[in-house]
Scaffold this active site. Structure first.
Site, PDB file in Angstrom:
ATOM      1  N   ARG A 164       0.832  -1.221   0.000  1.00 61.01           N
ATOM      2  CA  ARG A 164       0.000   0.000   0.000  1.00 61.01           C
ATOM      3  C   ARG A 164       0.867   1.271   0.000  1.00 61.01           C
ATOM      4  NH1 ARG A 164      -3.270  -3.597  -0.739  1.00 61.01           N
ATOM      5  NH2 ARG A 164      -5.423  -3.563  -0.007  1.00 61.01           N
ATOM      6  N   SER A 235     -10.636  -0.328   3.362  1.00 61.69           N
ATOM      7  CA  SER A 235      -9.856  -0.589   4.578  1.00 61.69           C
ATOM      8  C   SER A 235      -9.367   0.728   5.161  1.00 61.69           C
ATOM      9  CB  SER A 235      -8.627  -1.437   4.248  1.00 61.69           C
ATOM     10  OG  SER A 235      -9.015  -2.681   3.743  1.00 61.69           O
ATOM     11  N   GLU A 331      -4.595   3.409   6.612  1.00 61.74           N
ATOM     12  CA  GLU A 331      -4.332   3.209   5.183  1.00 61.74           C
ATOM     13  C   GLU A 331      -4.909   4.405   4.427  1.00 61.74           C
ATOM     14  OE1 GLU A 331      -4.886   2.358   1.347  1.00 61.74           O
ATOM     15  OE2 GLU A 331      -6.490   1.191   2.262  1.00 61.74           O
TER      16      GLU A 331
HETATM   17  N1  EPU Z   1     -11.143 -10.968   9.412  1.00 60.26           N
HETATM   18  C1  EPU Z   1     -11.613 -10.860  10.699  1.00 60.26           C
HETATM   19  N2  EPU Z   1     -12.660 -10.012  10.940  1.00 60.26           N
HETATM   20  C2  EPU Z   1     -13.255  -9.293   9.958  1.00 60.26           C
HETATM   21  C3  EPU Z   1     -12.766  -9.403   8.643  1.00 60.26           C
HETATM   22  C4  EPU Z   1     -11.703 -10.240   8.388  1.00 60.26           C
HETATM   23  O1  EPU Z   1     -11.120 -11.483  11.622  1.00 60.26           O
HETATM   24  O2  EPU Z   1     -14.194  -8.535  10.256  1.00 60.26           O
HETATM   25  C5  EPU Z   1     -10.014 -11.870   9.146  1.00 60.26           C
HETATM   26  C6  EPU Z   1     -10.363 -12.871   8.056  1.00 60.26           C
HETATM   27  O3  EPU Z   1     -10.973 -13.994   8.598  1.00 60.26           O
HETATM   28  C7  EPU Z   1      -9.029 -13.185   7.443  1.00 60.26           C
HETATM   29  C8  EPU Z   1      -8.202 -11.930   7.686  1.00 60.26           C
HETATM   30  O4  EPU Z   1      -8.918 -11.153   8.642  1.00 60.26           O
HETATM   31  O5  EPU Z   1      -8.396 -14.259   8.086  1.00 60.26           O
HETATM   32  C9  EPU Z   1      -7.998 -11.161   6.410  1.00 60.26           C
HETATM   33  O6  EPU Z   1      -9.259 -10.707   5.904  1.00 60.26           O
HETATM   34  P1  EPU Z   1      -9.516 -10.338   4.371  1.00 60.26           P
HETATM   35  O7  EPU Z   1      -9.212 -11.483   3.498  1.00 60.26           O
HETATM   36  O8  EPU Z   1     -10.865  -9.740   4.278  1.00 60.26           O
HETATM   37  O9  EPU Z   1      -8.428  -9.248   4.033  1.00 60.26           O
HETATM   38  P2  EPU Z   1      -7.838  -7.993   4.822  1.00 60.26           P
HETATM   39  O10 EPU Z   1      -6.401  -8.284   5.052  1.00 60.26           O
HETATM   40  O11 EPU Z   1      -8.633  -7.634   6.021  1.00 60.26           O
HETATM   41  C10 EPU Z   1      -7.062  -6.860   2.632  1.00 60.26           C
HETATM   42  C11 EPU Z   1      -7.087  -5.499   1.996  1.00 60.26           C
HETATM   43  C12 EPU Z   1      -8.434  -5.238   1.351  1.00 60.26           C
HETATM   44  C13 EPU Z   1      -8.710  -6.338   0.332  1.00 60.26           C
HETATM   45  C14 EPU Z   1      -8.703  -7.669   1.075  1.00 60.26           C
HETATM   46  C15 EPU Z   1      -8.934  -8.840   0.163  1.00 60.26           C
HETATM   47  C16 EPU Z   1      -5.553  -4.159   3.326  1.00 60.26           C
HETATM   48  C17 EPU Z   1      -5.399  -2.995   4.253  1.00 60.26           C
HETATM   49  N3  EPU Z   1      -6.800  -4.470   2.968  1.00 60.26           N
HETATM   50  O12 EPU Z   1      -7.949  -6.840   3.721  1.00 60.26           O
HETATM   51  O13 EPU Z   1      -8.327  -4.018   0.650  1.00 60.26           O
HETATM   52  O14 EPU Z   1      -9.936  -6.145  -0.322  1.00 60.26           O
HETATM   53  O15 EPU Z   1      -7.411  -7.846   1.688  1.00 60.26           O
HETATM   54  O16 EPU Z   1      -7.798  -9.126  -0.565  1.00 60.26           O
HETATM   55  O17 EPU Z   1      -4.560  -4.734   2.920  1.00 60.26           O
HETATM   56  C18 EPU Z   1      -8.686  -1.677   0.775  1.00 60.26           C
HETATM   57  O18 EPU Z   1      -7.470  -1.541   0.730  1.00 60.26           O
HETATM   58  O19 EPU Z   1      -9.464  -0.689   0.827  1.00 60.26           O
HETATM   59  C19 EPU Z   1      -9.252  -3.011   0.802  1.00 60.26           C
HETATM   60  C20 EPU Z   1     -10.559  -3.248   0.945  1.00 60.26           C
END
Ligand code: EPU
Length: 337
Positions: A164, A235, A331
């Protein structure tokens, strides 16, 4: 080209938050960009460049400067053997770009389906989702250097992409370049990328690019907040990068910790920490932590102020730091704070 004097950031951001703007203008050519930069310099005004306003939080106070939106949205394909160079005008809607590439069976952007924003904004934060990021297929971008008033090309190396992050987010470069077009190098016969955990379950082996796109759009709809329905900027926090000692320390205390390998370090899920700390779905003034995804702050009432969002984010940062010993970083960029 018309200079508008009654725009608000509220009208320009997916958060639907933010104060008045002194001057706002939409430009569609390099000539118009030059003209508006001259205007700002003559009147001693700071410049802020917007795309679709999906990755920042603008304060409630008036912005005493010029906000420029570049709307050039052309799309060009150049075939070279098994690779295709795709150049998008910075103002092109990001998902439109993905849709057009997937339609032509070009591999490389399919997992980035449905991300809000413009093509020009994507490299700034090295946008990423479901196992793909802009840096994977980025080739070059064309920009206008505001300070020196000259055209500049950035190669992938020049962009210094990180998680990012890019050169454009560095303090000394922030708001110094107006991105005009972005070129990606996509492959004609590339296999879709389905390595990401939450995708593996929804698409089978040998899925087509169209199928991956469909699965990503479906997952996003289920798991993320749609800014058309409720104001948000995706995010709000990054996933903190931690070392092995921290990983061990957190896992000792929390058997359910969600920690993933990242380069030679680890990323601890910010969403997991925020949820585990009890914030998921919680409201504070007009703002809430999304009940769908703990990493997203939403303008629940539709009338939340930037101050309200900021306050809630500070409370979360403090609480997560106390409970997990990890410092969350935003972010989303804070503008005019
Ligand atoms: N999780 C939780 N609680 C929640 C949501 C998720 O515990 O409410 C856990 C999930 O179970 C999973 C882990 O957190 O094990 C990761 O969750 P997720 O796959 O949704 O991805 P993220 O790391 O939370 C990142 C990006 C998102 C992108 C998703 C999918 C960042 C800051 N965010 O989120 O990007 O859509 O991966 O690839 O890296 C954005 O940047 O605006 C954005 C939405």
């Amino acid at each position: 080209m018309k200079i508008i004097e009654d725009k608000k950031f509220k009208d320009l951001t997916t958060f639907r938050i933010g104060g008045k703007i002194k001057y706002y203008v939409e430009v569609k050519s390099e000539g118009e960009i030059r003209e508006m930069i001259r205007f700002a310099k003559t009147n001693n005004l700071p410049i802020f460049i917007v795309g679709d306003g999906s990755d920042f939080l603008a304060s409630d106070r008036k912005y005493e400067g010029l906000v420029i939106k570049y709307t050039g949205d052309g799309l060009k394909f150049e075939v070279q053997d098994s690779e295709v160079f795709v150049t998008a005008g910075a103002g092109l809607n990001w998902d439109k770009l993905v849709e057009e590439t997937v339609k032509r069976n070009l591999q490389g952007l399919e997992c980035l389906s449905g991300v809000p924003g413009t093509a020009g904004a994507a490299p700034i934060q090295n946008m990423g989702a479901y196992g793909q990021e802009v840096a994977d297929t980025f080739y070059k971008l064309e920009a206008y250097d505001i300070q020196n008033e000259e055209h500049k090309t950035f190669t992938k190396e020049d962009c210094k992409f990180g998680y990012r992050e890019s050169v454009f987010k560095d303090k000394e470069n922030w708001q110094k370049y107006l991105i005009i077009s972005v070129t990606f190098k996509l492959s004609k016969d590339g296999k879709p990328n389905t390595s990401y955990e939450s995708l593996k379950n929804s698409v089978g082996e040998g899925a087509t690019l169209q199928e991956v796109r469909k699965a990503v759009l479906k997952t996003r709809k289920e798991k993320l907040e749609d800014p058309k329905e409720v104001g948000n900027a995706g995010s709000f926090f990054k996933n903190p990068v931690i070392d092995v000692d921290e990983k061990v320390r957190i896992e000792k205390e929390f058997a359910d910790a969600k920690i993933f390998p990242f380069k030679n370090m680890y990323k601890v899920s910010a969403a997991w920490m925020i949820e585990r700390a009890g914030w998921k779905g919680k409201s504070e003034d007009g703002v809430a932590v999304s009940p769908k995804h703990a990493l997203i702050l939403i303008n629940k009432s539709g009338y939340a102020s930037a101050e309200d969002v900021y306050k809630l984010s500070e409370m979360i940062i403090k609480d997560v730091s106390e409970k997990f010993g990890v410092k969350l970083e935003r972010e989303v960029q804070l503008i005019n704070f």
